[in-house]
Scaffold this active site. Structure first.
Site, PDB file in Angstrom:
ATOM      1  N   ASP A 141      28.066  -5.212  60.768  1.00  0.00           N
ATOM      2  CA  ASP A 141      27.197  -5.554  59.638  1.00  0.00           C
ATOM      3  C   ASP A 141      25.909  -4.726  59.675  1.00  0.00           C
ATOM      4  OD1 ASP A 141      26.274  -7.023  57.486  1.00  0.00           O
ATOM      5  OD2 ASP A 141      26.283  -8.961  58.504  1.00  0.00           O
TER       6      ASP A 141
ATOM      7  N   ASP B 163      28.771 -10.806  49.624  1.00  0.00           N
ATOM      8  CA  ASP B 163      28.463 -12.150  50.114  1.00  0.00           C
ATOM      9  C   ASP B 163      28.710 -13.189  49.037  1.00  0.00           C
ATOM     10  OD1 ASP B 163      27.843 -11.522  52.658  1.00  0.00           O
ATOM     11  OD2 ASP B 163      25.672 -11.746  52.480  1.00  0.00           O
TER      12      ASP B 163
END
Ligand code: DGJ
Length: 730
Positions: free
Chosen positions: A482, A552
């Site tokens: 990430d 997300d």
């Protein structure tokens, strides 16, 4: 051979199965671009170039008596600097004498078998089925001794041409590159063209925008240090009349994960120039004598079959020639459950094992322990950089935790954010000099974290060692990589002030080196890229990692647009898609249908689901496995456009042999007593008969494609349908 040099016409033609690309060593040894489009055999296309005396368009010195020859009106393969071409340039170089000039003339060319290799950057590769051939053309500025090598590889079967650039300083003193574009493509007339791009933002990545070319420079790019949520390094130039199924479309996909720029300039004479490469903003790269600079690869495709045709070219190529992971071809991806939306950072080993136990009932193969397992990390203000297990949370230790998951016959995955550091971390306390921070200034915080200087070898080596040691400590099957901020305060303590313009690019080179080392040490691990969702979803990352977290935003209705936009260039098998709690009134089945347009998994606390819900999930996980070969290996069709008004969004996957297909439909809008609507299939065999969902209902491919399937309207909100078509006979 895909590349032909005609010594009489001095044309070099690159041939793929359905396209040709032609250049010519032209007047005064300038390298002219002549053609890109449907196959033209070896016809000399230079007849298209008309010669006029164009006012205010200068003539190179050698042609001073021929006022009709101006670089401003010549289509070029690599546009020069300060030679009377006032359009956007391919290069801006400050020569050792301080002059800003590049006057490249062809000095040679070479045609070889195989794909060119880049030493510092990721690139696509040839496979046994689709070998490539390569053309290298060198241009030299005889005054400054700056040499530019243009690299082209032709993938005949795939209908793909790739390009890259190398600059070599053959002089005796340093030069400074301020702009170097990997691609320059000139269209003699582009006034009837549109530009399609994939802009977005956090939570809404890769939305689709289309604009007419007008007489200015249309730019798409990122200055965020990554390819970003805001733009994607991909664009289409297409005819004004191009649609999903019809029309001329050119695609350009840049294999780079940092700052990029594409400029499409429609000039005063309706000539259209496209350049694409590293963003010149805050970019100054010093090249000492004999040093070489490589510009990233651009993957180009052309089709006359609209956006679908173009997407298919990219999907097929990126499924086979981009990433060498065994999860691309040999090994089926697992159904995973990720702890993030289940627990955020509030978990311990017991909670994770309980989630895994419940998830087992849902047909899940793998538990991912997301952010929060390392250093001191109870919220996002601390801990990044300390890549060792927090034993207050994982009390049994990582090794034992993984064993417990494995005892459930499940696999284990883990999250890292390697490029970042928290001020409140042991790493920062020990190595504050490893952070990007301009001396005498406070660095910009974002999510209260700082960025490591990835250009430094010691930082790279620390990350390689600390991440590898976690991966060696336990049986890790999956890694999520990430990054959760854009870069600012670009500065490396290792470089002198005058070389700080190299840091953006060196950061990306460092990142690629770290990823390369880790995947090569752990070839059996499945890696998934992520950047606060889909903020760095680009071919550079997909070269290392076969899948990428789309967003997300897990709301299935928003996801319809996210998957639609992403699918213009990236295949379904790269799209990380999960079922989560987002979308309270949306049935689990519909969430699953949407997540099946991707790698399929869960992002919720499985212990909160009742038995009935777990059973639904188990059924959906099994359906994903059943349809895996269609979804991951088949052709993908966008059947509706979710950006246009409508009551349904539909898409379809069809196996290559057209024997099976899966049509997915989500009802997004209900109208009282509305009209009956039909979804028309694509890509089937017209004369074949297809059975619908294993029932007695059988229709011909022609009927399904021309009349379509009726979609029940009197249904609860957000109902979805999947139609599994199986070919019965011709
Ligand atoms: C952003 C990612 O997109 C999320 O899935 C999650 O991993 C968080 N970061 C963790 O900080």
């Amino acid at each position: 051979m895909g590349i032909v040099f005609n010594s009489t016409t001095k044309t070099i033609t690159l041939h793929t199965k359905n396209t040709s690309y032609q250049m010519k060593i032209g007047n005064l040894d300038y390298l002219l671009h002549l053609y890109y489009g449907p196959s033209i055999s070896d016809a000399d296309m230079s007849y298209q170039i008309m010669q006029y005396d164009r006012g205010f368009s200068g003539n190179p010195y050698e042609s001073r008596n021929a006022r009709t020859f101006s670089l401003d009106a010549q289509p070029q393969e690599f546009s020069t600097q300060q030679q009377g071409d006032f359009r956007t340039t391919s290069i801006e170089v400050v020569n050792s004498d301080g002059s800003y000039s590049f006057h490249g003339k062809v000095t040679g060319h070479q045609i070889t078998d195989g794909k060119y290799r880049l030493d510092t950057l990721p690139a696509t590769f040839q496979t046994e089925k689709d070998t490539a051939s390569t053309l290298e053309v060198t241009l030299l500025d005889a005054v400054s001794n700056v040499e530019v090598a243009l690299l082209y590889s032709v993938f005949e079967e795939a209908d793909i041409i790739t390009r890259a650039v190398r600059v070599k300083n053959l002089g005796s003193e340093a030069i400074h590159l301020k702009k170097i574009m990997s691609l320059c493509l000139d269209f003699l007339n582009g006034a009837d063209m549109d530009l399609v791009s994939l802009p977005g933002r956090y939570g809404q990545e890769r939305q689709v925008e289309r604009q007419h070319m007008t007489h200015h420079i249309h730019t798409i790019g990122s200055v965020r240090g990554s390819s970003s949520h805001q733009q994607n390094p991909f664009l289409i130039l297409c005819g004004r009349d191009a649609t999903e199924d019809y029309g001329r479309c050119y695609g350009f996909s840049l294999m780079y994960s940092g700052n990029f720029l594409a400029e499409a300039e429609l000039d005063q004479y309706d000539q259209l120039r496209l350049v694409m490469g590293i963003n010149p903003k805050q970019f100054v790269y010093e090249l000492k004598p004999q040093e070489v600079f490589e510009g990233p690869e651009v993957v180009m495709a052309f089709t006359e079959h609209g956006f679908t045709g173009l997407s298919h070219l990219y999907h097929d190529f990126y499924r086979t020639n981009l990433c060498a992971s065994k999860f691309v071809t040999e090994v089926q991806r697992p159904v995973l459950i990720n702890s993030w939306e289940a627990a955020f950072m509030d978990f311990d080993d017991v909670k994770l094992v309980n989630i895994a136990k419940a998830a087992k009932n849902m047909g899940v193969d793998l538990l991912v322990m997301d952010d929060g397992w390392f250093g001191k990390r109870d919220d996002d203000n601390s801990g990044l950089g300390d890549w060792y297990v927090n034993e207050d949370k994982i009390k049994c230790g990582l090794h034992r935790l993984v064993e417990q998951i494995n005892e459930l016959d499940m696999k284990f995955g883990i999250w890292f954010e390697p490029e970042m550091v928290s001020e409140d971390s042991n790493l920062y306390r020990t190595h504050p000099e490893w952070v990007m921070q301009i001396p005498g200034r406070h660095a910009v915080r974002s999510r209260n974290q700082l960025a490591l200087d990835m250009s430094r070898r010691d930082v790279q080596d620390y990350l390689i060692e600390s991440i590898n040691s976690i991966l060696d400590d336990a049986d890790i099957y999956y890694v999520k990589w990430d990054i959760n901020r854009s870069l600012a305060d670009i500065w490396s303590n290792e470089l002198p002030g005058e070389r700080q313009g190299e840091v953006y690019h060196r950061y990306i080179l460092g990142l690629y080196r770290v990823m390369d080392k880790i995947i090569k040490t752990h070839p059996d691990i499945l890696f998934e890229g992520c950047s606060g969702g889909g903020g760095r979803y680009d071919p550079g990352m997909l070269h290392y990692y076969p899948q990428y977290w789309v967003s997300d935003n897990n709301n299935p209705i928003d996801r319809l647009k996210l998957h639609y936009g992403t699918s213009f260039v990236y295949p379904t098998c790269t799209m990380g898609a999960h079922i989560s709690d987002s979308g309270k009134f949306i049935p689990l089945e519909t969430k699953a249908v949407v997540a099946m347009c991707g790698t399929f998994g869960y992002e919720l606390d499985a212990t909160h689901l009742n038995k009935k819900q777990q059973k639904i999930c188990r059924k959906q996980s099994n359906l994903f496995r059943k349809y895996y070969h269609i979804i991951f290996k088949g052709d993908y069709y966008r059947l509706t456009n979710p950006f246009e008004p409508g009551n349904m969004t539909a898409w379809q996957h069809v196996t290559k042999n057209k024997k099976e297909s899966l049509i997915s439909v989500v009802v997004t809008n209900l109208t009282c007593n509305g009209p009956q609507e039909y979804i028309r299939a694509k890509g089937l065999l017209p004369n074949a008969l297809y059975r619908v969902n294993g029932t007695e209902e059988v229709h011909s491919g022609a009927a399904l494609m021309n009349a379509g399937l009726p979609i029940p309207r009197e249904v609860p909100e957000y109902t979805s349908f999947q139609f599994h078509l199986t070919k019965t006979r011709e």
